[in-house]
Motif scaffolding. Structure first.
Motif, mmCIF file in Angstrom:
data_model
loop_
_atom_site.group_PDB
_atom_site.id
_atom_site.type_symbol
_atom_site.label_atom_id
_atom_site.label_comp_id
_atom_site.label_asym_id
_atom_site.label_seq_id
_atom_site.Cartn_x
_atom_site.Cartn_y
_atom_site.Cartn_z
ATOM 1 N N ILE A 66 53.960 49.745 23.143
ATOM 2 C CA ILE A 66 54.895 50.862 22.967
ATOM 3 C C ILE A 66 54.470 52.082 23.789
ATOM 4 C CG2 ILE A 66 55.684 52.578 21.277
ATOM 5 C CD1 ILE A 66 55.728 50.332 19.215
ATOM 6 N N LEU A 67 53.161 52.294 23.913
ATOM 7 C CA LEU A 67 52.675 53.481 24.621
ATOM 8 C C LEU A 67 53.018 53.400 26.108
ATOM 9 C CD1 LEU A 67 49.187 53.923 22.972
ATOM 10 C CD2 LEU A 67 51.220 55.304 22.611
ATOM 11 N N PRO A 68 53.492 54.513 26.668
ATOM 12 C CA PRO A 68 53.890 54.506 28.074
ATOM 13 C C PRO A 68 52.711 54.754 29.016
ATOM 14 C CG PRO A 68 54.369 56.637 27.133
ATOM 15 C CD PRO A 68 53.841 55.774 26.012
ATOM 16 N N GLY A 69 52.897 54.409 30.269
ATOM 17 C CA GLY A 69 51.956 54.788 31.311
ATOM 18 C C GLY A 69 50.879 53.765 31.595
ATOM 19 N N PRO A 70 50.009 54.131 32.522
ATOM 20 C CA PRO A 70 48.888 53.246 32.874
ATOM 21 C C PRO A 70 47.821 53.232 31.777
ATOM 22 C CG PRO A 70 48.771 55.286 34.117
ATOM 23 C CD PRO A 70 50.067 55.318 33.349
ATOM 24 N N VAL A 71 46.819 52.393 31.961
ATOM 25 C CA VAL A 71 45.798 52.184 30.933
ATOM 26 C C VAL A 71 45.079 53.480 30.587
ATOM 27 C CG1 VAL A 71 43.639 50.994 30.421
ATOM 28 C CG2 VAL A 71 45.485 49.766 31.540
ATOM 29 N N TRP A 72 44.711 54.285 31.576
ATOM 30 C CA TRP A 72 43.979 55.521 31.282
ATOM 31 C C TRP A 72 44.811 56.468 30.434
ATOM 32 C CZ3 TRP A 72 45.998 60.109 32.918
ATOM 33 C CH2 TRP A 72 46.940 60.061 33.952
ATOM 34 N N LEU A 73 46.125 56.525 30.667
ATOM 35 C CA LEU A 73 46.997 57.387 29.872
ATOM 36 C C LEU A 73 47.148 56.845 28.457
ATOM 37 C CD1 LEU A 73 48.822 59.853 29.714
ATOM 38 C CD2 LEU A 73 50.698 58.407 30.533
ATOM 39 N N ARG A 74 47.241 55.532 28.316
ATOM 40 C CA ARG A 74 47.345 54.924 26.990
ATOM 41 C C ARG A 74 46.097 55.215 26.161
ATOM 42 N NH1 ARG A 74 49.987 48.947 27.906
ATOM 43 N NH2 ARG A 74 51.900 49.683 28.903
ATOM 44 N N ILE A 75 44.929 55.157 26.797
ATOM 45 C CA ILE A 75 43.692 55.445 26.083
ATOM 46 C C ILE A 75 43.672 56.893 25.607
ATOM 47 C CG2 ILE A 75 41.184 55.661 26.368
ATOM 48 C CD1 ILE A 75 41.368 53.185 28.221
ATOM 49 N N LEU A 84 46.055 57.232 22.695
ATOM 50 C CA LEU A 84 45.476 56.671 21.476
ATOM 51 C C LEU A 84 44.438 57.596 20.867
ATOM 52 C CD1 LEU A 84 45.098 52.869 22.271
ATOM 53 C CD2 LEU A 84 46.529 53.922 20.529
ATOM 54 N N LEU A 85 43.614 58.210 21.703
ATOM 55 C CA LEU A 85 42.619 59.153 21.187
ATOM 56 C C LEU A 85 43.284 60.357 20.532
ATOM 57 C CD1 LEU A 85 39.954 59.055 24.035
ATOM 58 C CD2 LEU A 85 39.794 58.075 21.743
ATOM 59 N N VAL A 86 44.356 60.861 21.148
ATOM 60 C CA VAL A 86 45.090 61.995 20.567
ATOM 61 C C VAL A 86 45.706 61.587 19.233
ATOM 62 C CG1 VAL A 86 47.122 63.466 20.881
ATOM 63 C CG2 VAL A 86 45.500 63.151 22.757
ATOM 64 N N LEU A 87 46.267 60.389 19.158
ATOM 65 C CA LEU A 87 46.851 59.917 17.906
ATOM 66 C C LEU A 87 45.794 59.759 16.816
ATOM 67 C CD1 LEU A 87 49.391 57.276 19.227
ATOM 68 C CD2 LEU A 87 49.924 59.457 18.138
ATOM 69 N N ILE A 88 44.628 59.260 17.173
ATOM 70 C CA ILE A 88 43.551 59.100 16.193
ATOM 71 C C ILE A 88 43.085 60.460 15.677
ATOM 72 C CG2 ILE A 88 41.144 58.390 15.933
ATOM 73 C CD1 ILE A 88 41.838 56.025 17.814
ATOM 74 N N VAL A 89 42.916 61.414 16.592
ATOM 75 C CA VAL A 89 42.490 62.761 16.184
ATOM 76 C C VAL A 89 43.546 63.401 15.289
ATOM 77 C CG1 VAL A 89 42.040 65.094 17.048
ATOM 78 C CG2 VAL A 89 40.951 63.133 18.132
ATOM 79 N N ALA A 90 44.821 63.228 15.621
ATOM 80 C CA ALA A 90 45.895 63.791 14.797
ATOM 81 C C ALA A 90 45.916 63.157 13.411
ATOM 82 C CB ALA A 90 47.239 63.606 15.493
ATOM 83 N N ALA A 91 45.690 61.859 13.332
ATOM 84 C CA ALA A 91 45.680 61.180 12.035
ATOM 85 C C ALA A 91 44.505 61.650 11.181
ATOM 86 C CB ALA A 91 45.614 59.669 12.241
ATOM 87 N N VAL A 92 43.327 61.788 11.768
ATOM 88 C CA VAL A 92 42.158 62.259 11.023
ATOM 89 C C VAL A 92 42.366 63.702 10.565
ATOM 90 C CG1 VAL A 92 39.700 62.827 11.241
ATOM 91 C CG2 VAL A 92 40.563 60.646 12.102
#
Length: 55
Positions: free
Chosen positions: A11-20, A23-31
């Motif tokens: 679902i996440l857009p963009g190349p691998v570095w952008l997806r990573i 994902l880190l931003v989503l994890i920080v937001a969830a915490v």
């Protein structure tokens, strides 16, 4: 369980570095949401007994 992570990765857009980064931003937001709203609400619902250690 791995199907969920695979679906999230697709679902996440963009190349691998952008997806990573996303994902880190989503994890920080969830915490942040857990520590800001969820854990204090659960603590208030459980109503823990104040325990002190006396000498």
């Amino acid at each position: 369980m791995t199907e969920m992570y695979g679906a999230l990765w697709r679902i996440l857009p963009g190349p691998v570095w952008l997806r990573i980064i996303l994902l880190l931003v989503l994890i920080v937001a969830a915490v942040y949401a857990l520590f800001t709203w969820v854990f204090p609400w659960v603590d208030a619902q459980l109503n823990p007994i104040n325990v002190t250690v006396e000498e």
